[in-house]
Design a protein around this motif. Structure first.
Motif, mmCIF file in Angstrom:
data_model
loop_
_atom_site.group_PDB
_atom_site.id
_atom_site.type_symbol
_atom_site.label_atom_id
_atom_site.label_comp_id
_atom_site.label_asym_id
_atom_site.label_seq_id
_atom_site.Cartn_x
_atom_site.Cartn_y
_atom_site.Cartn_z
ATOM 1 N N ILE A 102 0.839 -1.213 0.000
ATOM 2 C CA ILE A 102 0.000 0.000 0.000
ATOM 3 C C ILE A 102 0.874 1.264 0.000
ATOM 4 N N PHE A 103 1.925 1.256 0.831
ATOM 5 C CA PHE A 103 2.781 2.441 0.898
ATOM 6 C C PHE A 103 3.486 2.712 -0.422
ATOM 7 N N ILE A 104 3.930 1.641 -1.067
ATOM 8 C CA ILE A 104 4.613 1.820 -2.359
ATOM 9 C C ILE A 104 3.626 2.399 -3.374
ATOM 10 N N ILE A 105 2.400 1.863 -3.370
ATOM 11 C CA ILE A 105 1.386 2.371 -4.309
ATOM 12 C C ILE A 105 1.093 3.851 -4.029
ATOM 13 N N ILE A 106 0.921 4.186 -2.746
ATOM 14 C CA ILE A 106 0.616 5.586 -2.401
ATOM 15 C C ILE A 106 1.775 6.494 -2.817
ATOM 16 N N ARG A 107 2.997 6.038 -2.585
ATOM 17 C CA ARG A 107 4.161 6.856 -2.922
ATOM 18 C C ARG A 107 4.219 7.102 -4.438
ATOM 19 N N ILE A 108 3.971 6.044 -5.219
ATOM 20 C CA ILE A 108 3.978 6.211 -6.681
ATOM 21 C C ILE A 108 2.861 7.170 -7.085
ATOM 22 N N PHE A 109 1.667 6.961 -6.486
ATOM 23 C CA PHE A 109 0.520 7.801 -6.818
ATOM 24 C C PHE A 109 0.805 9.273 -6.466
ATOM 25 N N SER A 110 1.403 9.491 -5.295
ATOM 26 C CA SER A 110 1.631 10.879 -4.869
ATOM 27 C C SER A 110 2.670 11.562 -5.750
ATOM 28 N N ASN A 111 3.682 10.774 -6.221
ATOM 29 C CA ASN A 111 4.676 11.359 -7.132
ATOM 30 C C ASN A 111 4.027 11.765 -8.455
ATOM 31 N N GLN A 112 3.153 10.865 -8.956
ATOM 32 C CA GLN A 112 2.459 11.177 -10.216
ATOM 33 C C GLN A 112 1.528 12.372 -10.013
ATOM 34 N N ALA A 113 0.861 12.367 -8.864
ATOM 35 C CA ALA A 113 -0.102 13.434 -8.601
ATOM 36 C C ALA A 113 0.594 14.786 -8.517
ATOM 37 N N SER A 114 1.781 14.814 -7.899
ATOM 38 C CA SER A 114 2.472 16.096 -7.775
ATOM 39 C C SER A 114 2.876 16.621 -9.144
ATOM 40 N N ARG A 115 3.157 15.670 -10.083
ATOM 41 C CA ARG A 115 3.509 16.106 -11.444
ATOM 42 C C ARG A 115 2.289 16.620 -12.195
ATOM 43 N N SER A 116 1.159 15.930 -11.985
ATOM 44 C CA SER A 116 -0.024 16.295 -12.777
ATOM 45 C C SER A 116 -0.886 17.364 -12.107
ATOM 46 N N LEU A 117 -0.599 17.649 -10.833
ATOM 47 C CA LEU A 117 -1.436 18.629 -10.122
ATOM 48 C C LEU A 117 -1.411 19.985 -10.810
ATOM 49 N N LYS A 118 -0.226 20.323 -11.293
ATOM 50 C CA LYS A 118 -0.062 21.594 -11.984
ATOM 51 C C LYS A 118 -1.063 21.674 -13.143
ATOM 52 N N LYS A 119 -1.104 20.541 -13.929
ATOM 53 C CA LYS A 119 -1.994 20.495 -15.085
ATOM 54 C C LYS A 119 -3.453 20.648 -14.646
ATOM 55 N N VAL A 120 -3.789 19.920 -13.571
ATOM 56 C CA VAL A 120 -5.177 19.920 -13.099
ATOM 57 C C VAL A 120 -5.594 21.333 -12.679
#
Lengths: 346, 269
Positions: free
Chosen positions: B246-264
């Motif tokens: 779960i932690f690995i998944i959340i970490r990957i998700f949060s890294n992707q989210a920080s990249r795409s947040l700008k776009k959103v």
């Protein structure tokens, strides 16, 4: 255009006191003062980022003292640019347009046009951390200009830019001003004021000491602080009286002959460093010719600066040619001469 | 060997000892658990339910409380007010309290005689022995991790960027969502993970609020108490592995989210 009436603000141990200022449309006004003089605080008050304790701000005749920041039409360019680091150059410039819900096509056109105006079209897709100081400054200016402000507030715009790039930014600011934009620029740099300003104001410890066009302010400083900003280093406390029909200023160490004019009984005599001539022999017939010894000698921007001791101490600027012709060095005896026109009492 | 390399060897040995101290019990657990025991435990519905309950309640507690904790963290980073250090002390208090004592304090608050408990009882909800009570216990002991991480993140965002956004026409809400939040995203994600992890591993407070339904730490404790270490070990290993994934998944998700947040944030603009 912009009018400040009796603005005061207490801010920790510092206070802006009774600031009155008037800037006309299309004017380039430079507020000059040292760090901590209250320049940036005053800009933030005008922009609405802080509220004054007392006083009013008028823009085009309307009282904006309590107007929301977003509705003030005062565009601020911050000292270290305040470019959003998570956005590209394009997105930084488009930021205020997105807030206005501008149509996508119009927004692209507006951003590209503004980028072209400030010569950063080639940077639009770049991240801001890849930009130089001068480029960041242009992005910050473009981002502010795109909001069509009534006045641009510039907080030390050259402070974080390398010296060779300052000329570029200076000419950009001058160009924006000649297009009709009113500018209020705060700085500690006297040379910026001389090169850019239509009018200047001197601020010190939260007070505006003097305003006017640069020539009148710097040639007729009202006090020692303003004179120092004008680069004047020679100040002498004097008593003034008439002797043999001529007005004379007497310091603790010597007498100076003044021009014919009305003077107070005492004051501060100032002599500009570049209006003092250096000779190896006495200049007979000159009203003011002083014998002294060079005690210190340093390279200056366009020649050398000398410190000459003759009871009073003089700071003198000489050209490189003059320095070489006279073979000046420390310990040498010289004669300093200056006309009565170059002496001023404040 | 020169002095510098001696120093480096000492550092290396000390670092290895620390890592070994962390890894050895976990490796021992893996080696001491037979595959058949492990898979039998994985299939055990009681274990599955407790792991699912733990993960889901911890995640929901973190998510729901983050809506209050993140604005609060911004307030703590941006404003000075009388008593701020006392408020900060209160935020840190749950971390230093013995968790069983925290459970007792919380029980008084959410039991039928307590303030919240009475209100919940009025709508037919008994918080004691309920996932909502478990979520509150988890949040109580872990909220400071999220608040402190987010507060540090907001404090690191130069205030002039927020001022610039407002000067460019952004409302305070828009400024928060387009400037402050994107620039603090990594800190918030770290705080979110820390709060989730801390809540998920909580035992002391939960065992007082809700022995049943059983969260994984309570189940492991019960199995150890009733049947001994060999029975508790496979459940522990399963819980640890699930948590890791779960932690690995959340970490990957949060890294992707920080990249795409700008776009959103921009597209929504």
């Amino acid at each position: 255009m912009l009018e400040l009436k009796n603005i005061s603000k207490n801010y920790g141990n510092f206070a802006l006191k009774d600031i009155n200022l008037s800037i006309s449309k299309g004017e380039y006004f430079i507020l000059l003062g040292r760090s901590g003089a209250g320049k940036s605080l005053l800009l933030e008050i005008i922009a609405g980022l802080r509220s004054p304790d007392t006083g009013s701000i008028y823009l085009n005749g309307s009282d904006i003292t309590k107007e929301k920041i977003q509705r003030r039409k005062t565009g601020m360019v911050f000292q270290d640019y305040a470019i959003f680091p998570h956005l590209t150059v394009f997105d930084n410039i488009a930021y205020p347009l997105r807030i206005k819900h501008m149509q996508r096509d119009r927004m692209y056109y507006a951003v590209n046009e503004m980028a072209e105006n400030v010569n950063i079209s080639h940077l639009l897709n770049r991240k801001t951390n890849e930009l130089s100081g001068g480029e960041k400054q242009r992005v910050a200016v473009a981002r502010t200009l795109v909001t069509s402000p009534e006045i641009i507030l510039l907080d030390e715009p050259m402070a974080s830019i390398d010296a060779p790039l300052r000329d570029d930014v200076r000419s950009l600011l001058r160009r924006i001003n000649t297009m009709g934009m009113t500018m209020l620029h705060v700085t500690h740099d006297y040379s910026e004021a001389v090169r850019l300003a239509d009018n200047v104001g001197l601020i010190h410890n939260g007070h505006i000491l003097q305003t006017g066009d640069p020539d009148s302010v710097f040639s007729r400083p009202v006090n020692k602080f303003v004179a120092r900003f004008a680069g004047i280093r020679n100040f002498y406390r004097v008593k003034i009286y008439r002797e043999k029909g001529k007005p004379v200023a007497e310091s603790a160490n010597r007498k100076y002959i003044l021009n014919e004019a009305d003077y107070p009984e005492d004051g501060l005599l100032i002599i500009k460093s570049d209006s003092i001539s250096v000779y190896l022999g006495e200049q007979k017939g000159m009203d003011n010719c002083i014998k002294g010894i060079i005690t210190e000698l340093n390279r200056a921007e366009n020649g050398y600066e000398l410190f000459v001791d003759s009871g009073d101490r003089y700071h003198v600027l000489v050209s490189k040619n003059g320095f070489e012709q006279l073979s000046l060095n420390t310990g040498k005896t010289v004669f300093l001469s200056f006309s009565t026109d170059s002496l001023r009492i404040i | 060997m020169d002095t510098r390399s001696t120093f480096h060897w000492i550092i290396l040995i000390l670092s290895s000892l620390v890592l070994l101290f962390i890894l050895a019990p976990l490796i021992g657990m893996v080696l001491d658990t037979s595959p058949s025991e492990f898979f039998q435990t994985v299939k055990d519905e009681e274990v599955q339910d407790s792991v699912w309950l733990t993960l889901s309640v911890a995640f929901m507690a973190t998510l729901i409380f983050s809506f209050m904790a993140i604005p609060f963290a911004w307030l703590m980073a941006r404003y000075n007010f009388p008593g701020k250090s006392i408020v900060q002390g209160l935020v840190d208090l749950p971390v230093v309290l013995p968790h069983s004592a925290a459970g007792i304090a919380l029980l008084g608050f959410i039991s039928r005689e307590g303030l919240i408990g009475k209100a919940a009882d009025a709508i037919g909800l008994n918080l004691v022995g309920n996932p909502v009570g478990i979520a509150m216990a988890m949040a109580f002991v872990s909220l400071s991790f999220l608040i402190n991480a987010a507060r540090d993140g907001f404090a690191a965002v130069p205030e002039r960027l927020e001022k610039a956004a407002m000067n460019l026409g952004a409302s305070p809400v828009r400024m928060f969502f387009t400037v402050s939040l994107p620039l603090t995203w990594r800190n918030i994600a770290s705080g979110f993970i820390m709060m989730f992890a801390r809540g998920m591993s909580e035992f002391g407070a939960i065992v007082i609020i809700a022995y049943h339904p059983m969260t994984a730490p309570v189940l492991i404790y019960e199995r150890f108490n009733q049947f001994g270490i060999s029975y508790a070990r496979p459940a522990s290993l399963f819980f640890i592995l699930v948590a890791l994934v779960i932690f690995i998944i959340i970490r990957i998700f949060s890294n992707q989210a920080s990249r795409s947040l700008k776009k959103v944030t921009l597209n929504n603009g």
